[in-house]
Motif scaffolding. Structure first.
Motif, PDB file in Angstrom:
ATOM      1  N   ILE A 228     158.523  29.069  15.707  1.00  0.00           N
ATOM      2  CA  ILE A 228     159.097  29.764  16.750  1.00  0.00           C
ATOM      3  C   ILE A 228     158.451  31.228  17.417  1.00  0.00           C
ATOM      4  O   ILE A 228     157.607  30.967  18.116  1.00  0.00           O
ATOM      5  CB  ILE A 228     160.503  30.780  16.539  1.00  0.00           C
ATOM      6  N   ASP A 231     158.642  37.122  18.834  1.00  0.00           N
ATOM      7  CA  ASP A 231     160.182  37.851  18.152  1.00  0.00           C
ATOM      8  C   ASP A 231     160.498  36.664  19.604  1.00  0.00           C
ATOM      9  O   ASP A 231     160.591  36.393  20.504  1.00  0.00           O
ATOM     10  CB  ASP A 231     160.134  39.436  18.608  1.00  0.00           C
ATOM     11  N   VAL A 232     162.272  37.180  19.200  1.00  0.00           N
ATOM     12  CA  VAL A 232     163.451  37.061  20.174  1.00  0.00           C
ATOM     13  C   VAL A 232     163.844  37.896  20.870  1.00  0.00           C
ATOM     14  O   VAL A 232     164.347  38.967  19.911  1.00  0.00           O
ATOM     15  CB  VAL A 232     163.880  35.757  18.984  1.00  0.00           C
ATOM     16  N   ARG A 263     167.148  34.447  27.171  1.00  0.00           N
ATOM     17  CA  ARG A 263     166.255  34.231  25.625  1.00  0.00           C
ATOM     18  C   ARG A 263     164.967  34.225  25.892  1.00  0.00           C
ATOM     19  O   ARG A 263     164.693  33.159  27.111  1.00  0.00           O
ATOM     20  CB  ARG A 263     166.786  32.984  24.909  1.00  0.00           C
ATOM     21  N   GLU A 265     161.126  33.726  23.547  1.00  0.00           N
ATOM     22  CA  GLU A 265     160.286  34.310  22.368  1.00  0.00           C
ATOM     23  C   GLU A 265     159.035  34.641  22.848  1.00  0.00           C
ATOM     24  O   GLU A 265     158.384  34.598  23.997  1.00  0.00           O
ATOM     25  CB  GLU A 265     160.064  32.713  21.891  1.00  0.00           C
ATOM     26  N   ARG A 266     158.713  35.803  22.259  1.00  0.00           N
ATOM     27  CA  ARG A 266     157.979  36.931  22.409  1.00  0.00           C
ATOM     28  C   ARG A 266     156.942  37.024  21.323  1.00  0.00           C
ATOM     29  O   ARG A 266     157.128  38.274  20.655  1.00  0.00           O
ATOM     30  CB  ARG A 266     157.681  37.840  23.304  1.00  0.00           C
ATOM     31  N   PRO A 292     162.878  35.763  15.111  1.00  0.00           N
ATOM     32  CA  PRO A 292     163.376  34.089  14.822  1.00  0.00           C
ATOM     33  C   PRO A 292     164.691  33.935  13.313  1.00  0.00           C
ATOM     34  O   PRO A 292     164.704  34.248  12.210  1.00  0.00           O
ATOM     35  CB  PRO A 292     162.138  33.275  14.624  1.00  0.00           C
ATOM     36  N   ASP A 296     168.022  30.309  16.740  1.00  0.00           N
ATOM     37  CA  ASP A 296     167.165  30.182  17.506  1.00  0.00           C
ATOM     38  C   ASP A 296     166.404  29.015  17.335  1.00  0.00           C
ATOM     39  O   ASP A 296     165.687  28.031  18.247  1.00  0.00           O
ATOM     40  CB  ASP A 296     166.366  31.128  16.972  1.00  0.00           C
ATOM     41  N   GLN A 300     166.694  26.273  19.798  1.00  0.00           N
ATOM     42  CA  GLN A 300     164.421  25.849  20.858  1.00  0.00           C
ATOM     43  C   GLN A 300     164.625  25.186  21.162  1.00  0.00           C
ATOM     44  O   GLN A 300     163.981  23.777  22.242  1.00  0.00           O
ATOM     45  CB  GLN A 300     163.982  27.141  20.168  1.00  0.00           C
TER      46      GLN A 300
END
Length: 319
Positions: A228, A231-232, A263, A265-266, A292, A296, A300
């Motif tokens: 992933i 963070d989410v 959502r 992802e970063r 994650p 998640d 994804q």
């Protein structure tokens, strides 16, 4: 045949009439591995389980278990596997020991050898004090342990378990899991189970995630979550699709609409939240930050939530 694999599946496909339940699955399971098959109802877990346990002949593709082709040599496969079905297979009017005795007869065990095997197996699973209790008087957790003892009686190389925690409370579920881990670690038993419980899947050595008949991810739980990255961040909005496009235009990346949330992802998600709220404060009603999870990973790979799929498919029967 890969000598390092106790299960070897290649391009496995299965149809029910015109409906494709499994699509070109390929994977292996190593000896001594605790392997999980995670997916929502309708994802293909039960169909795959039926094929691995020789209950169903696949439409096409190759499936070998313990060195034998499941379609060509089902009897040879059955001699080397133990199976715990989702539905109970015990006779409630017999004692725990009597259930095991009849199981032993199916595998050619009798006399003193069978009695020793029953005592050993019940002892390993902490059931000796309940050996003469009628199964119908046992709790759900104890019944599951008797099911496990029955499957393990002939000392199979491989245990196949279909949703083994079904109907168990959290305490009984943890207890069952502890006994499975014991069988793996002490006896080197290979264990393959199907589950829709994310917590169980997280404890497997390796995990295949099924959705709509396809293997969408395969790795250790930690390896899957590591894919992933960062963070989410999820932002709730009354207009999630509009917000998603605005976030993509301003910050780049691949934000995804899931229900009424966007959502993202970063890396360093806690810092990104500040930028996000400052940019779109009027459109965001709440924001959450998390590390994650397997859900998640599922989102994804599939574009939808695991539990949304459960609710949508759970009432239509298993595949």
């Amino acid at each position: 045949m890969n000598e390092q694999a106790i299960i070897e599946v290649e391009d496995l496909t299965h149809f029910y009439g015109d409906r494709e339940a499994l699509h070109e699955l390929s994977f292996t399971v190593r000896p001594g591995e605790f392997f999980g098959l995670l997916g929502p109802n309708g994802g293909g877990k039960t169909t795959l389980f039926r094929i691995l346990s020789t209950m169903l002949v696949p439409t096409r593709g190759s499936t070998r278990v313990c060195g034998w082709d499941v379609a060509e040599r089902p009897q040879a496969v059955r001699a080397h596997i133990g199976v715990v079905f989702q539905s109970p297979s015990l006779d409630g009017k017999l004692t725990a020991a009597e259930n095991l005795r009849h199981q032993g007869h199916l595998y050619g065990l009798s006399g003193r050898r069978l009695q020793e095997r029953i005592e050993e197996t019940l002892g390993r699973l902490g059931l000796m004090e309940r050996a003469e209790d009628y199964v119908e008087t046992l709790s759900g957790g104890l019944k599951r342990r008797v099911e496990l003892a029955k499957a393990f009686l002939h000392r199979p190389k491989l245990l196949l378990l279909d949703e083994p925690s079904t109907g168990l409370d959290p305490g009984a579920r943890r207890e069952l899991w502890n006994y499975l881990k014991m069988l793996q670690q002490r006896d080197g038993t290979t264990i393959v189970l199907t589950t829709h419980i994310l917590e169980e899947a997280d404890s497997c050595d390796r995990l295949g995630i099924l959705d709509q008949g396809e293997m969408v991810a395969l790795d250790s739980p930690g390896g899957l979550k590591a894919q992933i990255g960062g963070d989410v961040v999820t932002a709730q909005s009354d207009e999630p699709h509009r917000l998603c496009e605005q976030i993509r235009a301003r910050f780049g990346g691949e934000p995804l609409v899931v229900g009424n949330m966007v959502r993202i992802e970063r890396e360093r998600g806690h810092e990104f939240i500040t930028e996000l709220v400052e940019a779109f404060a009027g459109q965001i009603s709440s924001v959450t930050l998390s590390k994650p999870t397997l859900e998640d990973v599922f989102i994804q790979r599939t574009g939808h939530r695991f539990w949304d799929e459960e609710l949508a498919l759970g009432r239509s029967g298993h595949l």
